[in-house]
Design a protein around this motif. Sequence first.
Motif, mmCIF file in Angstrom:
data_model
loop_
_atom_site.group_PDB
_atom_site.id
_atom_site.type_symbol
_atom_site.label_atom_id
_atom_site.label_comp_id
_atom_site.label_asym_id
_atom_site.label_seq_id
_atom_site.Cartn_x
_atom_site.Cartn_y
_atom_site.Cartn_z
ATOM 1 N N THR A 229 -28.980 -29.660 -20.213
ATOM 2 C CA THR A 229 -30.422 -29.651 -19.975
ATOM 3 C C THR A 229 -30.868 -28.212 -19.763
ATOM 4 O O THR A 229 -30.834 -27.713 -18.628
ATOM 5 C CB THR A 229 -30.775 -30.493 -18.728
ATOM 6 N N PRO A 230 -31.257 -27.510 -20.846
ATOM 7 C CA PRO A 230 -31.706 -26.127 -20.697
ATOM 8 C C PRO A 230 -32.906 -26.044 -19.746
ATOM 9 O O PRO A 230 -33.687 -26.996 -19.665
ATOM 10 C CB PRO A 230 -32.118 -25.741 -22.120
ATOM 11 N N PRO A 231 -33.030 -24.954 -18.999
ATOM 12 C CA PRO A 231 -32.219 -23.724 -19.073
ATOM 13 C C PRO A 231 -30.962 -23.761 -18.209
ATOM 14 O O PRO A 231 -30.286 -22.744 -18.054
ATOM 15 C CB PRO A 231 -33.186 -22.670 -18.524
ATOM 16 N N ASP A 232 -30.639 -24.927 -17.626
ATOM 17 C CA ASP A 232 -29.430 -25.032 -16.809
ATOM 18 C C ASP A 232 -28.188 -24.795 -17.663
ATOM 19 O O ASP A 232 -28.175 -25.111 -18.858
ATOM 20 C CB ASP A 232 -29.321 -26.424 -16.178
ATOM 21 N N PRO A 233 -27.114 -24.291 -17.065
ATOM 22 C CA PRO A 233 -25.862 -24.173 -17.811
ATOM 23 C C PRO A 233 -25.331 -25.563 -18.156
ATOM 24 O O PRO A 233 -25.574 -26.518 -17.421
ATOM 25 C CB PRO A 233 -24.925 -23.466 -16.825
ATOM 26 N N PRO A 234 -24.618 -25.693 -19.270
ATOM 27 C CA PRO A 234 -23.998 -26.988 -19.563
ATOM 28 C C PRO A 234 -22.984 -27.343 -18.485
ATOM 29 O O PRO A 234 -22.279 -26.474 -17.967
ATOM 30 C CB PRO A 234 -23.314 -26.764 -20.919
ATOM 31 N N GLN A 235 -22.928 -28.616 -18.128
ATOM 32 C CA GLN A 235 -21.983 -29.091 -17.124
ATOM 33 C C GLN A 235 -20.936 -29.971 -17.794
ATOM 34 O O GLN A 235 -21.282 -30.862 -18.580
ATOM 35 C CB GLN A 235 -22.698 -29.910 -16.044
ATOM 36 N N LEU A 236 -19.678 -29.726 -17.471
ATOM 37 C CA LEU A 236 -18.574 -30.564 -17.929
ATOM 38 C C LEU A 236 -17.883 -31.130 -16.696
ATOM 39 O O LEU A 236 -17.301 -30.386 -15.903
ATOM 40 C CB LEU A 236 -17.572 -29.761 -18.766
ATOM 41 N N ALA A 237 -17.959 -32.438 -16.528
ATOM 42 C CA ALA A 237 -17.266 -33.104 -15.419
ATOM 43 C C ALA A 237 -16.008 -33.756 -15.971
ATOM 44 O O ALA A 237 -16.054 -34.481 -16.976
ATOM 45 C CB ALA A 237 -18.174 -34.145 -14.770
ATOM 46 N N TYR A 238 -14.892 -33.506 -15.331
ATOM 47 C CA TYR A 238 -13.601 -33.982 -15.813
ATOM 48 C C TYR A 238 -12.806 -34.545 -14.643
ATOM 49 O O TYR A 238 -13.076 -34.255 -13.482
ATOM 50 C CB TYR A 238 -12.823 -32.837 -16.479
ATOM 51 N N GLN A 239 -11.808 -35.368 -14.952
ATOM 52 C CA GLN A 239 -10.983 -35.964 -13.912
ATOM 53 C C GLN A 239 -10.070 -34.917 -13.293
ATOM 54 O O GLN A 239 -9.297 -34.259 -13.980
ATOM 55 C CB GLN A 239 -10.150 -37.100 -14.490
ATOM 56 N N ALA A 240 -10.158 -34.789 -11.970
ATOM 57 C CA ALA A 240 -9.352 -33.796 -11.256
ATOM 58 C C ALA A 240 -7.876 -34.180 -11.252
ATOM 59 O O ALA A 240 -7.518 -35.360 -11.255
ATOM 60 C CB ALA A 240 -9.854 -33.657 -9.819
ATOM 61 N N ARG A 241 -7.037 -33.171 -11.229
ATOM 62 C CA ARG A 241 -5.607 -33.406 -11.055
ATOM 63 C C ARG A 241 -5.356 -34.020 -9.679
ATOM 64 O O ARG A 241 -6.040 -33.713 -8.709
ATOM 65 C CB ARG A 241 -4.850 -32.073 -11.135
ATOM 66 N N GLY A 242 -4.350 -34.882 -9.595
ATOM 67 C CA GLY A 242 -3.967 -35.435 -8.297
ATOM 68 C C GLY A 242 -4.736 -36.658 -7.869
ATOM 69 O O GLY A 242 -4.499 -37.189 -6.774
ATOM 70 N N VAL A 243 -5.663 -37.143 -8.707
ATOM 71 C CA VAL A 243 -6.453 -38.327 -8.335
ATOM 72 C C VAL A 243 -5.559 -39.548 -8.148
ATOM 73 O O VAL A 243 -5.830 -40.411 -7.309
ATOM 74 C CB VAL A 243 -7.542 -38.595 -9.395
ATOM 75 N N GLY A 244 -4.471 -39.607 -8.902
ATOM 76 C CA GLY A 244 -3.586 -40.763 -8.820
ATOM 77 C C GLY A 244 -2.996 -40.986 -7.437
ATOM 78 O O GLY A 244 -2.632 -42.106 -7.074
ATOM 79 N N SER A 245 -2.892 -39.928 -6.643
ATOM 80 C CA SER A 245 -2.325 -40.053 -5.298
ATOM 81 C C SER A 245 -3.396 -40.013 -4.210
ATOM 82 O O SER A 245 -3.080 -39.919 -3.030
ATOM 83 C CB SER A 245 -1.318 -38.922 -5.052
#
Length: 332
Positions: A229-245
């Motif tokens: 959504t300009p002019p905001d920077p693009p955001q990438l949300a991803y699954q964090a490491r370690g979520v399994g525990s």
Amino acid sequence: MVVLAELVFSTSDLAQVRFAVSPMWEVAPSFRLLRSGTTHPVHRTWADQVRPRLVASGLDRGWLCELIPPTGGYVPDFLNPAPTGPDPTLAAERDAIRAAPADRVRLDLDHLARHQGTLGPRLRTLHNDPQGLLVKVTEEIETYWELALAPYWARIRAVLDADILYRARLAAEHGTGHLLNDLHTSLSWDNNALRMAHRKQPLTRTTAGTGLLLIPSAFTGPGLRTRTTPPDPPQLAYQARGVGSLWQARPVTRADTLSAVLGRSRTLLLTELETPASTTQLAHRTGLSPAGVSQYLTALRNAGLVSAHRAGRSVLYARTTAAETLLQAASA
């Protein structure tokens, strides 16, 4: 055929790649998980505790139910304002949502209507009066946060911070390109451009703004989520490491060493708060009197080791990050 979207980076864009922890990026995917009714292999413990609270509070029939489809798909972008710093509070993101321009809200709701076929009755009124009704939306978000995420935030935050530390070290040792290549299987970095597989919409600097904002998430799932959504920077949300525990029990094996400092009853309450609980629940588990539990919790809260969160008629107590650190040190 694999569809590729390509985001070109200038030197300035590379200089503006940063990480942030965002409460709102946990709200939508966690709410969706609870509404789906499915048994999640990772978040089952959390969902079993929170889902009854969601129903009891009536949040399964409110604004969020219409804004967040239960089976996936588009979530309005105004719910995920771009974090201005590395760790915005929910209050800061709440204020940013309330300040969303009316035209932006209507555009997002029109997009949601195209995905769903129509808007529910609440969202039609929101479309007519965004500035008047966004306060009600954010009040419901705050209620959801208090009963579903705030009691667990110290534990969630530890996983997110550990992910950022790991990836920052990757960037320091091998460069930003290596960091982006390692971030997600759908991403690849080559020739000053980030390519994203399976994205149907184009991803250009005209549609995405400058820089790049990387947001680890506990609930976003294995897929990559984006906000452009300009002019905001693009955001990438991803699954964090370690979520399994994330929800695995972490027993304190040397509570006696901590008892010598805090006292037996206070230490017992901290160890029992492996999962958030009310005064009544803690009294039942420990055999301490409700009045005694209340007194000890007040002392622990004043020391910054326990936080309190309203969940309907109850107050849930949870360990803070400081308490988690203390217990870990005692068990080492």
